[in-house]
Design a protein around this motif. Structure first.
Motif, mmCIF file in Angstrom:
data_model
loop_
_atom_site.group_PDB
_atom_site.id
_atom_site.type_symbol
_atom_site.label_atom_id
_atom_site.label_comp_id
_atom_site.label_asym_id
_atom_site.label_seq_id
_atom_site.Cartn_x
_atom_site.Cartn_y
_atom_site.Cartn_z
ATOM 1 N N ASP A 9 26.888 60.945 14.253
ATOM 2 C CA ASP A 9 26.696 61.872 13.132
ATOM 3 C C ASP A 9 25.557 62.872 13.376
ATOM 4 O O ASP A 9 24.607 62.954 12.589
ATOM 5 C CB ASP A 9 26.496 61.092 11.837
ATOM 6 C CG ASP A 9 27.739 60.289 11.474
ATOM 7 O OD1 ASP A 9 27.931 59.193 12.041
ATOM 8 O OD2 ASP A 9 28.549 60.780 10.661
ATOM 9 N N HIS A 11 26.089 66.138 13.581
ATOM 10 C CA HIS A 11 26.405 67.284 12.706
ATOM 11 C C HIS A 11 25.843 68.622 13.174
ATOM 12 O O HIS A 11 25.275 69.380 12.366
ATOM 13 C CB HIS A 11 25.942 66.986 11.272
ATOM 14 C CG HIS A 11 26.786 65.962 10.585
ATOM 15 N ND1 HIS A 11 27.822 66.295 9.745
ATOM 16 C CD2 HIS A 11 26.781 64.605 10.637
ATOM 17 C CE1 HIS A 11 28.397 65.180 9.295
ATOM 18 N NE2 HIS A 11 27.801 64.145 9.815
ATOM 19 N N ASP A 52 31.459 62.889 14.439
ATOM 20 C CA ASP A 52 30.747 63.966 13.762
ATOM 21 C C ASP A 52 29.667 64.534 14.684
ATOM 22 O O ASP A 52 28.495 64.621 14.325
ATOM 23 C CB ASP A 52 30.128 63.530 12.416
ATOM 24 C CG ASP A 52 31.159 63.424 11.290
ATOM 25 O OD1 ASP A 52 32.328 63.782 11.528
ATOM 26 O OD2 ASP A 52 30.794 62.973 10.186
ATOM 27 N N HIS A 91 34.116 65.495 10.438
ATOM 28 C CA HIS A 91 33.523 66.838 10.502
ATOM 29 C C HIS A 91 33.778 67.555 11.824
ATOM 30 O O HIS A 91 33.377 68.700 11.987
ATOM 31 C CB HIS A 91 32.023 66.770 10.220
ATOM 32 C CG HIS A 91 31.704 66.470 8.792
ATOM 33 N ND1 HIS A 91 31.699 67.450 7.822
ATOM 34 C CD2 HIS A 91 31.444 65.301 8.165
ATOM 35 C CE1 HIS A 91 31.421 66.895 6.658
ATOM 36 N NE2 HIS A 91 31.269 65.594 6.835
ATOM 37 N N HIS A 170 35.082 55.709 13.607
ATOM 38 C CA HIS A 170 34.403 56.576 12.630
ATOM 39 C C HIS A 170 34.956 56.229 11.246
ATOM 40 O O HIS A 170 35.865 56.875 10.737
ATOM 41 C CB HIS A 170 34.635 58.055 12.958
ATOM 42 C CG HIS A 170 33.742 58.986 12.190
ATOM 43 N ND1 HIS A 170 32.455 59.285 12.572
ATOM 44 C CD2 HIS A 170 33.938 59.657 11.023
ATOM 45 C CE1 HIS A 170 31.908 60.111 11.696
ATOM 46 N NE2 HIS A 170 32.782 60.355 10.734
ATOM 47 N N HIS A 206 30.001 57.435 10.860
ATOM 48 C CA HIS A 206 30.449 57.857 9.527
ATOM 49 C C HIS A 206 29.411 57.536 8.449
ATOM 50 O O HIS A 206 29.126 58.352 7.590
ATOM 51 C CB HIS A 206 31.800 57.231 9.149
ATOM 52 C CG HIS A 206 32.500 57.926 8.001
ATOM 53 N ND1 HIS A 206 32.522 59.291 7.873
ATOM 54 C CD2 HIS A 206 33.216 57.435 6.940
ATOM 55 C CE1 HIS A 206 33.231 59.609 6.785
ATOM 56 N NE2 HIS A 206 33.644 58.509 6.197
ATOM 57 N N HIS A 208 25.762 57.275 7.251
ATOM 58 C CA HIS A 208 24.627 58.021 7.778
ATOM 59 C C HIS A 208 23.311 57.268 7.799
ATOM 60 O O HIS A 208 22.318 57.750 8.332
ATOM 61 C CB HIS A 208 24.471 59.343 7.001
ATOM 62 C CG HIS A 208 25.617 60.279 7.208
ATOM 63 N ND1 HIS A 208 25.992 61.223 6.293
ATOM 64 C CD2 HIS A 208 26.483 60.397 8.262
ATOM 65 C CE1 HIS A 208 27.043 61.897 6.758
ATOM 66 N NE2 HIS A 208 27.358 61.408 7.937
HETATM 67 MN MN LIG Z 1 29.072 62.237 9.221
#
Ligand SMILES: [Mn+2]
Length: 422
Positions: A9, A11, A52, A91, A170, A206, A208
């Protein structure tokens, strides 16, 4: 012994909230860079990413370039002796249109995106004799989808002679994470399914928030968590995980990353009590002053989020305006406090009016006038009746309105009922 670096994650390209878009974009990159530094320093042999990698919605071409270059730096820093295994998160885009395509092809010798085949029933695995990694990309009905392919995954792990069998997914895992309320059951993979796959290590992206690995029935489940606060409402610590696996024993080390901007989440909740606007403003200002002092002491920049919950007497937008003026002043006083975002969820006290198909007009008005008290309500109801009567008698046929002189006495009476007239 096998040394594995795990993160998730990241991002890259995320840019919310909008007022601090550029700072946030930088913060995610900053965390990614540090994660790569840790992996190089630790001389890991494998890097697992739980999905992500990107924030597809707001990423730019320079974000893909950034990730490509950082992963290349990882490969070079480890003299090419590293394998990077990634699953697709929600994402990263869809399986047909995934942002991971941008990094998979240029880094094909070192990086493998796993998991979209598995969703379709063709198990996606990486196997080099030392480790077998099976991926399971994001799917909105993860719980159902895994039921369909779990036998195939089990067979894949059974057929492998590798000592380390790793399942990367995820999705939320039951019993291993603090799953947010409102997440439907079909998105949560049951613990029994995870424990029966034949893997000895499960990495779950997934979610966080980092969760220490938990071993049940010989299966260790690790939630690496994000590398940066994905939302400002999350001010938990973030980092990467280093795993040393030897003879089936998993040694775990969490490496905290230093965020580019310190994030502070403040919730001001009256817990149902009706408070005046000052109550909220005072508390918000006090907590931001504390945060400002802390930033000053440490010499770091910060971003804050203030959530207002509960009930307020009066206008919640007036309150917000007042508070925003105060916050602007505080930001001048504490330049390191870059921004304080307000989330105004306050309920204004007043009446909630319920209307059904059978609600009559007088029942409706009765609810509307309730805050006036019994006497005031009675007077208001009478006033409505008289206004209607007068409208019928005297309203202009052209505009449907009363003449000023006729209207004025009603307005005066209404103000009196509200306690504002003389
Ligand atoms: Mn995420």
């Amino acid at each position: 012994m096998v040394k594995i670096g795990v993160f998730s994650d990241t991002h890259i390209g995320r840019a919310v909230p909008n007022v601090v878009a550029e700072q946030r974009r930088k913060a995610f990159r900053h965390a990614f860079k540090q994660a790569i530094d840790v992996f190089v320093r630790e001389r890991v042999e494998y890097v697992v990413h739980g999905g992500d990698v990107f924030e597809r919605r707001s990423m730019t071409p320079s974000d893909t370039k950034f990730v490509k270059e950082e992963l290349q730096r990882l490969v070079d820093g480890l003299d090419g002796k590293v394998r990077i295994l990634v699953v697709r998160g929600n994402h990263d885009g869809t399986s047909e249109n995934s942002a991971l395509d941008y990094i998979e092809h240029p880094l094909a010798d070192y990086l493998k995106v796993l998991g979209d085949g598995t969703l379709k029933g063709e198990v996606d695995a990486y196997d080099d004799g030392r480790v077998t990694v099976v991926g399971f990309g994001y799917h909105p009905y993860a719980a159902k989808r895994i039921e369909r392919v779990k036998e195939k995954i089990r067979r894949c792990f059974e057929d492998s002679s590798a000592e380390n069998k790793i399942f990367v997914v995820h999705a939320f895992i039951e019993g291993h994470q603090d799953i947010p309320p409102g997440v439907p059951e079909y998105q949560v993979i049951s613990r029994s399914v995870v424990e029966d796959l034949g893997a000895n290590l499960v990495v779950a992206g997934h979610h966080h928030t980092h969760a220490k690995p938990k071993t049940v029935k010989g299966v260790t489940v690790l939630t690496p968590g994000a590398t940066e606060s994905v939302d400002l409402s999350d001010d938990s610590i973030h980092g990467v995980t280093i795993l040393n696996v030897e003879d089936g024993r998993i040694d775990y080390e969490f490496k905290e990353l230093t965020p580019l901007y310190k994030v502070r989440n403040v919730v001001i909740d009256s817990s149902g009590t009706i408070r005046d606007p000052e109550w909220y403003v005072e508390r918000a200002v006090t907590s931001m002053r504390e945060f400002g002092e802390e930033l000053k002491t440490r010499g770091v920049k910060g971003l804050a989020r203030i959530a207002l919950k509960g009930s307020v007497e009066g206008d919640k937008f007036d309150l917000q305006e007042k508070l925003e003026i105060e916050l602007r002043r505080l930001r001048e006083e504490y330049p390191l406090l870059l921004q304080a975002i307000l989330d105004n969820d306050l309920q204004e006290t007043g009446v909630t009016i319920s209307v059904t198909e059978t609600t009559t007009k007088s029942e409706f008005l009765s609810q509307v006038f309730k805050p006036l008290g019994d006497e005031g309500r009675e007077a208001a109801l009478n006033l409505v009746e008289e206004v209607e009567f007068t409208l019928e008698e005297k309203a202009s046929t052209r505009t449907g309105l009363l003449k000023d002189a006729d209207r004025r006495r009603f307005v005066e009476r209404w103000l009196k009922i509200l306690g504002e007239g003389t």
